[in-house]
Design an enzyme around this catalytic site. Structure first.
Site, PDB file in Angstrom:
ATOM      1  N   TYR A 182       0.832  -1.208   0.000  1.00 28.22           N
ATOM      2  CA  TYR A 182       0.000   0.000   0.000  1.00 28.22           C
ATOM      3  C   TYR A 182       0.875   1.270   0.000  1.00 28.22           C
ATOM      4  O   TYR A 182       2.094   1.181  -0.092  1.00 28.22           O
ATOM      5  CB  TYR A 182      -0.985  -0.056   1.171  1.00 28.22           C
ATOM      6  CG  TYR A 182      -1.873  -1.284   1.071  1.00 28.22           C
ATOM      7  CD1 TYR A 182      -2.771  -1.415   0.002  1.00 28.22           C
ATOM      8  CD2 TYR A 182      -1.787  -2.322   1.985  1.00 28.22           C
ATOM      9  CE1 TYR A 182      -3.569  -2.553  -0.125  1.00 28.22           C
ATOM     10  CE2 TYR A 182      -2.579  -3.465   1.862  1.00 28.22           C
ATOM     11  CZ  TYR A 182      -3.467  -3.571   0.806  1.00 28.22           C
ATOM     12  OH  TYR A 182      -4.245  -4.701   0.673  1.00 28.22           O
ATOM     13  N   ARG A 229       3.667  -1.654  11.111  1.00 26.60           N
ATOM     14  CA  ARG A 229       3.706  -2.973  10.469  1.00 26.60           C
ATOM     15  C   ARG A 229       4.490  -2.902   9.164  1.00 26.60           C
ATOM     16  O   ARG A 229       4.235  -2.040   8.316  1.00 26.60           O
ATOM     17  CB  ARG A 229       2.286  -3.479  10.188  1.00 26.60           C
ATOM     18  CG  ARG A 229       2.262  -4.937   9.800  1.00 26.60           C
ATOM     19  CD  ARG A 229       0.862  -5.525   9.773  1.00 26.60           C
ATOM     20  NE  ARG A 229       0.905  -6.903  10.252  1.00 26.60           N
ATOM     21  CZ  ARG A 229       0.163  -7.881   9.761  1.00 26.60           C
ATOM     22  NH1 ARG A 229      -0.714  -7.668   8.813  1.00 26.60           N
ATOM     23  NH2 ARG A 229       0.277  -9.114  10.242  1.00 26.60           N
TER      24      ARG A 229
HETATM   25  C1  LIG Z   1      -8.950 -11.981   5.254  1.00 28.12           C
HETATM   26  C2  LIG Z   1      -7.629 -11.300   5.485  1.00 28.12           C
HETATM   27  C3  LIG Z   1      -7.582  -9.921   5.624  1.00 28.12           C
HETATM   28  C4  LIG Z   1      -6.369  -9.271   5.904  1.00 28.12           C
HETATM   29  N1  LIG Z   1      -6.366  -7.916   6.105  1.00 28.12           N
HETATM   30  C5  LIG Z   1      -5.231  -7.302   6.493  1.00 28.12           C
HETATM   31  C6  LIG Z   1      -5.238  -5.925   6.859  1.00 28.12           C
HETATM   32  O1  LIG Z   1      -6.277  -5.254   6.864  1.00 28.12           O
HETATM   33  N2  LIG Z   1      -4.052  -5.367   7.225  1.00 28.12           N
HETATM   34  C7  LIG Z   1      -2.887  -6.079   7.257  1.00 28.12           C
HETATM   35  O2  LIG Z   1      -1.844  -5.533   7.603  1.00 28.12           O
HETATM   36  N3  LIG Z   1      -2.870  -7.391   6.957  1.00 28.12           N
HETATM   37  C8  LIG Z   1      -3.995  -8.016   6.597  1.00 28.12           C
HETATM   38  N4  LIG Z   1      -3.987  -9.363   6.350  1.00 28.12           N
HETATM   39  C9  LIG Z   1      -2.782 -10.143   6.665  1.00 28.12           C
HETATM   40  C10 LIG Z   1      -2.901 -10.704   8.091  1.00 28.12           C
HETATM   41  O3  LIG Z   1      -2.838  -9.663   9.057  1.00 28.12           O
HETATM   42  C11 LIG Z   1      -1.806 -11.733   8.424  1.00 28.12           C
HETATM   43  O4  LIG Z   1      -0.544 -11.148   8.286  1.00 28.12           O
HETATM   44  C12 LIG Z   1      -1.924 -12.940   7.497  1.00 28.12           C
HETATM   45  O5  LIG Z   1      -3.233 -13.475   7.533  1.00 28.12           O
HETATM   46  C13 LIG Z   1      -0.938 -14.047   7.878  1.00 28.12           C
HETATM   47  O6  LIG Z   1      -1.196 -14.511   9.186  1.00 28.12           O
HETATM   48  P1  LIG Z   1      -1.944 -15.925   9.404  1.00 28.12           P
HETATM   49  O7  LIG Z   1      -1.091 -16.963   8.722  1.00 28.12           O
HETATM   50  O8  LIG Z   1      -1.970 -16.100  10.905  1.00 28.12           O
HETATM   51  O9  LIG Z   1      -3.298 -15.837   8.816  1.00 28.12           O
HETATM   52  C14 LIG Z   1      -5.177 -10.025   6.016  1.00 28.12           C
HETATM   53  C15 LIG Z   1      -5.222 -11.418   5.847  1.00 28.12           C
HETATM   54  C16 LIG Z   1      -6.434 -12.057   5.591  1.00 28.12           C
HETATM   55  C17 LIG Z   1      -6.454 -13.568   5.466  1.00 28.12           C
END
Ligand SMILES: Cc1cc2nc3c(=O)[nH]c(=O)nc-3n(C[C@H](O)[C@H](O)[C@H](O)COP(=O)(O)O)c2cc1C
Length: 363
Positions: A182, A229
């Site tokens: 972004y 982040r």
């Molecule tokens: C449905 C979804 C929405 C996400 N939205 C964001 C977000 O708004 N901001 C962000 O920094 N990362 C976002 N991510 C990334 C997650 O914060 C996280 O880094 C990613 O899911 C990996 O972690 P996990 O393996 O525990 O799911 C999103 C991921 C998913 C699956």
């Protein structure tokens, strides 16, 4: 042996009750029109208040900062009032929550902000691939407009205003979203930043906007209530620029002097870029403060990671979507609910507030 995930953590100005963080998760379920959180969103976050910290879904700081349909904002009074209900609910359950502040840059479409016009980015370089319009139609990314220096100043001001709004909404702090392709991330890569002014070219110039925004957030909240982040080895929606590593070395080194609440690092995902493990380790080690690590953790690997001192807390994304009581399930080594990708983005209760709690699963 004691599971360190369930020991308290001093994170900036706060003591967290455990080291399990709910990762920021875009769910595209805000109120149509106002883009304010509503009762269902309040319930979703309330259900997940047993996390040591909830980082909310990314929330745009201005209409132009929006990149997907129905993501919430933090720039209007109505949005502040909606978020206030969320923070009240989380606090009533003894939880803590930071809002993730977002400007999507070129990862957007004019239909999402017709009055603001074309998306803006460091340079007029389109993101590869496809995106969604306001009416959920798949179309190629538009070529963005290169943001002017005056507009950069305005955007920095919008971040400040968003932080002030977050404070008014009762948030415990803010997380600056400088990851995942972004706006702020776009400044760090030469594939998307071709500028020759004070916001492009040298390492310092590419990182400048990140610190200018951080200065505002720290001024509003205090450093102990601000996190950031980064995803140093993942550049979705763009072409990865290996030279960005030097920008990250500089960024992380300089972040040390900020003494922020935390640095939230998204781990390198195998297969995206080759041979980065040593570089990643070096980068993480160069940070003196509190680290939250994210991406692909299981309850077991999370415990090992924190035990080994590689991070202070672990953020879970998808498991927190499907398990409102994730900390309890991890503590009891209980089975986890499976997540349903089809309901990640958009919709209502289904796949949002209807995932069962442990007691209900057992009953
Ligand atoms: C449905 C979804 C929405 C996400 N939205 C964001 C977000 O708004 N901001 C962000 O920094 N990362 C976002 N991510 C990334 C997650 O914060 C996280 O880094 C990613 O899911 C990996 O972690 P996990 O393996 O525990 O799911 C999103 C991921 C998913 C699956």
């Amino acid at each position: 042996m004691e599971n360190k995930l369930f020991t308290p953590l001093q994170l900036g100005d706060y003591e967290l009750k455990n080291r399990l963080v709910m990762a920021p998760l875009t769910r595209m379920r805000a109120t149509a029109g106002s883009l304010a959180p509503h009762d269902l969103n309040v319930e979703y976050y309330r259900q997940r208040s047993s996390a040591g910290l909830i980082v909310t879904e990314a929330s745009q700081i201005s209409p132009l900062g929006m990149g997907y349909p129905l993501t919430p904002g933090i720039y209007s009074d109505e949005q502040v009032a909606g978020w206030k209900k969320v923070t009240d609910a989380v606090h009533a359950e003894d939880g803590k929550t930071f809002i993730q502040l977002w400007h999507v840059g070129r990862v957007s479409h004019t239909s999402l902000h017709p009055e603001a016009g074309l998306p803006v980015a460091p340079s007029a370089v389109a993101a590869p691939g496809m995106t969604l319009t306001a009416s959920f139609e798949q179309v190629p990314f538009e070529t963005p407009r290169a943001i002017t220096v005056d507009e950069i100043k305005q955007t920095i001001h919008d971040y400040r205003k968003a932080a002030e709004n977050a404070k008014a909404a009762g948030f415990d702090g803010v997380e600056l979203h400088a990851a995942n392709g972004y706006l702020l991330h776009e400044f760090l890569h030469e594939t998307s930043n071709l500028r020759t002014d004070e916001y492009g070219g040298s390492i310092e110039n590419k990182a400048r906007i990140v610190f200018e925004v951080l200065d505002q957030l720290v001024d509003v909240f205090g450093a102990g209530k601000v996190g950031i982040r980064l995803s140093p080895f993942a550049y979705p929606y763009g072409e990865y620029d290996p030279k960005s590593y030097e920008v990250y070395q500089y960024l992380v080194e300089k972040l040390n002097s900020y003494k922020l609440a935390y640095l939230h690092l998204i781990r390198y995902r195998q297969g995206e870029i080759e041979n980065v493990t040593a570089k990643e380790e070096a980068l993480w080690k160069s940070y003196d403060g509190t680290i939250i690590a994210a991406d692909g953790f299981t309850p077991e690997t999370a415990a090992e990671y924190v035990e080994a001192g590689k991070a202070d807390a672990i953020a879970f994304g998808r498991h927190f979507i499907a398990n409102p009581d994730l900390p309890k399930r991890i503590e009891l080594a209980a089975e986890l609910n499976d997540y349903d990708r089809n309901t990640f983005y958009g919709g209502a209760e289904k796949g949002y507030t209807d995932y069962p709690f442990l007691e209900k699963t057992k009953a």
